[in-house]
Design a protein around this motif. Sequence first.
Motif, PDB file in Angstrom:
ATOM      1  N   ARG A 115       0.828  -1.205   0.000  1.00 33.08           N
ATOM      2  CA  ARG A 115       0.000   0.000   0.000  1.00 33.08           C
ATOM      3  C   ARG A 115       0.867   1.263   0.000  1.00 33.08           C
ATOM      4  N   ALA A 116       1.938   1.255   0.796  1.00 36.32           N
ATOM      5  CA  ALA A 116       2.817   2.421   0.860  1.00 36.32           C
ATOM      6  C   ALA A 116       3.508   2.662  -0.481  1.00 36.32           C
ATOM      7  N   SER A 117       3.970   1.584  -1.124  1.00 37.63           N
ATOM      8  CA  SER A 117       4.623   1.720  -2.420  1.00 37.63           C
ATOM      9  C   SER A 117       3.637   2.204  -3.475  1.00 37.63           C
ATOM     10  N   ALA A 118       2.416   1.675  -3.421  1.00 41.01           N
ATOM     11  CA  ALA A 118       1.396   2.077  -4.387  1.00 41.01           C
ATOM     12  C   ALA A 118       1.037   3.548  -4.225  1.00 41.01           C
ATOM     13  N   GLN A 119       0.914   4.005  -2.970  1.00 39.90           N
ATOM     14  CA  GLN A 119       0.577   5.404  -2.738  1.00 39.90           C
ATOM     15  C   GLN A 119       1.708   6.318  -3.195  1.00 39.90           C
ATOM     16  N   GLU A 120       2.937   5.893  -2.927  1.00 41.11           N
ATOM     17  CA  GLU A 120       4.098   6.675  -3.378  1.00 41.11           C
ATOM     18  C   GLU A 120       4.104   6.776  -4.903  1.00 41.11           C
ATOM     19  N   TRP A 121       3.784   5.662  -5.552  1.00 37.95           N
ATOM     20  CA  TRP A 121       3.746   5.642  -7.023  1.00 37.95           C
ATOM     21  C   TRP A 121       2.615   6.512  -7.548  1.00 37.95           C
ATOM     22  N   ARG A 122       1.442   6.451  -6.887  1.00 41.46           N
ATOM     23  CA  ARG A 122       0.314   7.302  -7.290  1.00 41.46           C
ATOM     24  C   ARG A 122       0.706   8.776  -7.271  1.00 41.46           C
ATOM     25  N   GLU A 123       1.331   9.199  -6.163  1.00 41.52           N
ATOM     26  CA  GLU A 123       1.693  10.604  -6.005  1.00 41.52           C
ATOM     27  C   GLU A 123       2.742  11.019  -7.035  1.00 41.52           C
TER      28      GLU A 123
END
Length: 339
Positions: A115-123
Amino acid sequence: MVYREARKSFVVSFLFTARRLLGIATFALALTLLAPKLFLLFDNPKGASFSATLLDARDVILKKASPLLHHYIPTNIAGADRSDWILIGLAILVTFTVGSLAQRSQHSFNRGLLRASAQEWREKEGVKPGSALDKQLESKLRVAESDNAVNRQDLLKVFAETKKKLDSFGREVAFLAVDVVGSAQMKAGEDPASVQYDFAEYRKLVERIFRARGVLKTAWTPDGVMACFAHVEDACQAGKDVIKSLKGFNRDVKISKADYSVRCGVNAGLVYFDDSTPLETISDRVIDVAGHMQKHAEPNTVLIARKVIEPLRQLEEFTHTSQVIDGYEASVWRDSATV
């Protein structure tokens, strides 16, 4: 973004270490309790030091553990005391339970990393919350989360597929921000019906001009509008057309006393959106700069970043200014008929 390999938290590391130690202890317990049964087949098993040590160790373990086992569970099976087998079974059960807990804890921790990696990628990539692309990514993330472990290659594949889809949403577009100058003062002392009529007619005028210039999307506020165009030329020309049309509008259409004048700001750049995304839900610096250009523009002018206008054929129509807005040198267009 490179997804980090799944690591272990302190709790997860502790549980996996406990499982390994319990596995070793269970093996040692089974060896201590069961091996002496084989030595009993030999003559004088206590005459040898190794077998004697195992037999003594077995006696000590059973002597200490049997009373406790007898207190909680029956240990006699088929007419014989099976405390040794029950102890081994309980040790295996505890080892399995701790191991299962360690696996679950690792899976939960991996999901957090995912989830943290996905959110970082989204941003980083500018994926807007609630967009069609965001929903597709969320669906793929849930599939990845259902696995017992985070597979780095599978996750990178999810990001790559989403990035490919995101790139198809990226478009070089231009934004035109238009706002009526002093709209609050214009309404003061006027008949509300007249004000409402004038603004309705003004909006019709602007929308006709936008359609003629191939507008893609618009977002209206009570007295202003942000419009998206496929080309910078179209955005600039739409702003010019609005300003030029106000002369006839003020003379022949509006019925309130104050004349209409507008400020226009233009900016262009790469923005991620699809056709179903409302303009008012798109948050991007390109749009923000267009709005800031409009706020700094003089009445009945079009203000634009010089770097955006330089490649265009219309450059000679714009005048370089000393204004620097959001780090961009600004150029301005003025209607020659009003200069």
